[in-house]
Design a protein around this motif. Structure first.
Motif, short mmCIF file in Angstrom:
data_model
loop_
_atom_site.label_atom_id
_atom_site.label_comp_id
_atom_site.label_asym_id
_atom_site.label_seq_id
_atom_site.Cartn_x
_atom_site.Cartn_y
_atom_site.Cartn_z
N SER A 95 4.92 6.21 2.34
CA SER A 95 4.36 7.45 1.81
C SER A 95 5.44 8.19 1.03
O SER A 95 6.58 8.30 1.48
CB SER A 95 3.86 8.35 2.95
OG SER A 95 2.70 7.81 3.55
N TYR A 106 -0.27 2.89 5.41
CA TYR A 106 0.48 2.55 4.21
C TYR A 106 1.87 2.01 4.56
O TYR A 106 2.42 2.31 5.62
CB TYR A 106 0.62 3.80 3.33
CG TYR A 106 -0.71 4.33 2.87
CD1 TYR A 106 -1.29 3.89 1.69
CD2 TYR A 106 -1.43 5.24 3.65
CE1 TYR A 106 -2.53 4.36 1.27
CE2 TYR A 106 -2.67 5.71 3.26
CZ TYR A 106 -3.21 5.26 2.06
OH TYR A 106 -4.45 5.72 1.67
N SER A 159 1.88 6.02 7.82
CA SER A 159 2.73 5.06 7.13
C SER A 159 3.90 4.57 7.97
O SER A 159 4.32 5.21 8.92
CB SER A 159 3.24 5.68 5.83
OG SER A 159 3.90 6.90 6.08
N ASN A 165 0.85 -1.19 0.00
CA ASN A 165 0.00 0.00 0.00
C ASN A 165 0.88 1.24 0.00
O ASN A 165 1.76 1.39 0.87
CB ASN A 165 -0.91 0.01 1.23
CG ASN A 165 -1.90 -1.12 1.22
OD1 ASN A 165 -2.59 -1.36 0.22
ND2 ASN A 165 -2.00 -1.85 2.32
#
Length: 223
Positions: A111, A108, A139, A43
């Motif tokens: 990033s 995530y 993140s 992600n």
């Protein structure tokens, strides 16, 4: 003014083509693969992805064969119409208005914040720290790509590059850029740990002389 911006856009396309974007996507893709090499799903958040998000599309193409699933979220100060238009292009890349993304709880693996912070203003410590805090909460890793200035000459070189590269999009041209000390101080105050720094990477062809100076660019990977 509209005609001036159109001329600048054509000049940029003529001089630079998409070389800068391809080189930037190549080095960022490499770092993503090094950081997350044993995962099936990744992600990614691209903060400040812009209105012509070529870099993140190239990153997706570079890494999609390495993971079973690649999910990418992109945010910027988009209008509703811009979000709608951008979201038609790639089902694996989702675009959001920044305020809408802030309300989501999703985290995530990494990033990306590429050539964004200097447009906030290197002296705007509150604004920069707010962005870093947001990315830190969102993140596991943060990748920052930005610029170093060393003198009045390097500052004006960077300002000219920003003018040609961004003015047609309505993005402001900064008055100054980071020094090695200033960005290090901001990261320390933001409680971010430097994992890796990449300097002296060639983003532009050497035919552009001092404009292609790799010392003007840096990538920092933080956690």
């Amino acid at each position: 003014m509209k005609h001036i911006k159109l001329v600048l856009k054509r000049i940029r396309q003529l001089l630079l083509s998409s070389q800068r974007e391809k080189n930037l996507a190549k080095i960022i893709s490499k770092q993503i693969l090094l950081l997350e090499k044993n995962k099936k799903k990744i992600n990614i958040l691209d903060y400040g992805s812009g209105y012509e998000p070529l870099v993140i599309n190239l990153i997706y193409k570079n890494i999609k064969s390495k993971y079973k699933t690649v999910n990418i979220s992109c945010c910027d100060y988009y209008t509703n119409n811009q979000v709608k238009k951008l979201n038609k292009k790639n089902k694996n890349i989702k675009f959001f208005k920044i305020d809408n993304l802030r309300s989501k709880k999703k985290r995530y693996d990494i990033s990306i914040c590429a050539d964004v912070l200097h447009h906030v203003g290197v002296d705007n410590l509150i604004g920069i720290k707010k962005i870093l805090s947001f990315l830190k909460n969102k993140s596991k890793n943060i990748l920052i790509k930005d610029h170093y200035e060393y003198s009045i000459f390097s500052r004006q070189t960077l300002r000219f590059m920003d003018f040609v590269g961004n003015y047609y999009n309505g993005v402001n041209v900064p008055k100054k850029y980071f020094t090695k000390n200033s960005i290090a101080k901001i990261l320390k105050q933001s409680n971010l740990k430097l994992n890796k720094e990449i300097n002296n990477y060639q983003y532009y062809s050497k035919i552009f002389l001092f404009f292609s100076n790799p010392k003007l660019h840096f990538i920092k990977i933080l956690n």
